[in-house]
Design a protein around this motif. Structure first.
Motif, short mmCIF file in Angstrom:
data_model
loop_
_atom_site.label_atom_id
_atom_site.label_comp_id
_atom_site.label_asym_id
_atom_site.label_seq_id
_atom_site.Cartn_x
_atom_site.Cartn_y
_atom_site.Cartn_z
N LEU A 48 -14.67 24.18 -43.60
CA LEU A 48 -13.72 25.25 -43.91
C LEU A 48 -14.23 26.59 -43.40
CD1 LEU A 48 -12.67 24.25 -47.53
CD2 LEU A 48 -11.24 24.17 -45.49
N ALA A 49 -15.53 26.82 -43.49
CA ALA A 49 -16.10 28.07 -43.00
C ALA A 49 -15.92 28.19 -41.49
CB ALA A 49 -17.57 28.17 -43.37
N ALA A 50 -16.19 27.11 -40.77
CA ALA A 50 -16.01 27.13 -39.32
C ALA A 50 -14.54 27.35 -38.96
CB ALA A 50 -16.51 25.82 -38.71
N ALA A 51 -13.64 26.70 -39.70
CA ALA A 51 -12.20 26.88 -39.46
C ALA A 51 -11.78 28.32 -39.73
CB ALA A 51 -11.40 25.91 -40.32
N ALA A 52 -12.33 28.93 -40.79
CA ALA A 52 -11.99 30.33 -41.11
C ALA A 52 -12.46 31.27 -40.01
CB ALA A 52 -12.62 30.72 -42.44
N LEU A 53 -13.64 31.03 -39.46
CA LEU A 53 -14.14 31.87 -38.37
C LEU A 53 -13.24 31.79 -37.14
CD1 LEU A 53 -17.96 31.12 -38.65
CD2 LEU A 53 -16.88 33.34 -39.04
N HIS A 54 -12.72 30.59 -36.88
CA HIS A 54 -11.88 30.40 -35.68
C HIS A 54 -10.42 30.74 -35.94
CE1 HIS A 54 -14.78 28.51 -32.92
NE2 HIS A 54 -15.36 28.08 -34.02
#
Length: 218
Positions: free
Chosen positions: A118-124
């Motif tokens: 979820l953190a990686a998705a939020a960054l992108h």
């Protein structure tokens, strides 16, 4: 596939672009396919809000859903592929998982991986907000880890071991995109938060009154 991935690495909103491609793959190349995926995303958001508010009464939950769906961001998400609502919910879910008191327990591996994804998705989801996203997630991680170290003793070595792979996933997924687009993102942030702000400020102040041109108003 390689050409598609290379193109996504240079997109302003790579997640939204990828969702549009998913829509074309699922429903064929037509005018409504990409919007259909955005609509499905909106349904998923609604279900997420209902799940997050499951401890509240029915009236409160319904009110919150109405408020979420009534915001301009919701319309823009579907019609303009705006990432704001998507980004906000991904940040919210990431923070929720990072603040769980059992995040570092030995049997919470799935929760740690979920927070990393979820953190990686939020960054992108909204790269132009990535500095704020990274700061928010790091603060949430620190607030989630610190009480465990202090009140439920866990060595720094154990903390590092249990966080190494999830953090590695975030870096592996995010590093190529942000390394290739660092300059473009900096220029965009500079334009949005400095240049446009100055222009809007001057526009709000209004130009100084001067003599009317000789020919009068056109």
């Amino acid at each position: 596939m390689g050409t598609l991935l290379a193109a996504l690495l240079h997109q302003h909103a790579p997640v939204q672009t990828a969702l549009a491609f998913v829509g074309y793959r699922l429903f064929g190349v037509n005018q409504w396919a990409a919007y259909q995926v955005n609509g499905m995303l909106l349904v998923a958001f609604t279900l997420s809000v209902l799940w997050l508010t499951r401890s509240l009464g029915a009236v409160s939950r319904l009110s919150l859903v109405v408020v979420v769906l009534a915001t301009p961001f919701t319309t823009n998400l579907v019609t303009e592929f705006r990432p704001d609502l998507f980004w906000g919910l991904l940040c919210g879910f990431s923070v929720l998982l990072l603040l769980q008191p059992n995040l570092l327990d030995s049997d919470s591996t799935t929760r740690r991986y979920g927070a990393a994804i979820l953190a990686a998705a939020a960054l992108h989801a909204k790269p132009s907000a990535s500095p704020a996203t990274a700061l928010l997630l790091l603060v949430a991680l620190a607030l989630g880890v610190w009480p465990r170290i202090v009140y439920r003793p866990l060595t720094l070595r154990d903390v590092a071991i249990r966080l190494a792979v999830p953090l590695g996933i975030v870096l592996l997924v995010s590093a190529p995109y942000f390394a290739l687009n660092a300059r473009r993102l900096y220029d965009y942030i500079q334009l949005a938060f400095v240049t446009w702000r100055e222009v809007n400020h001057r526009g709000a102040s209004g130009p100084a009154a001067g003599p009317e041109p000789a020919g009068g108003a056109p």
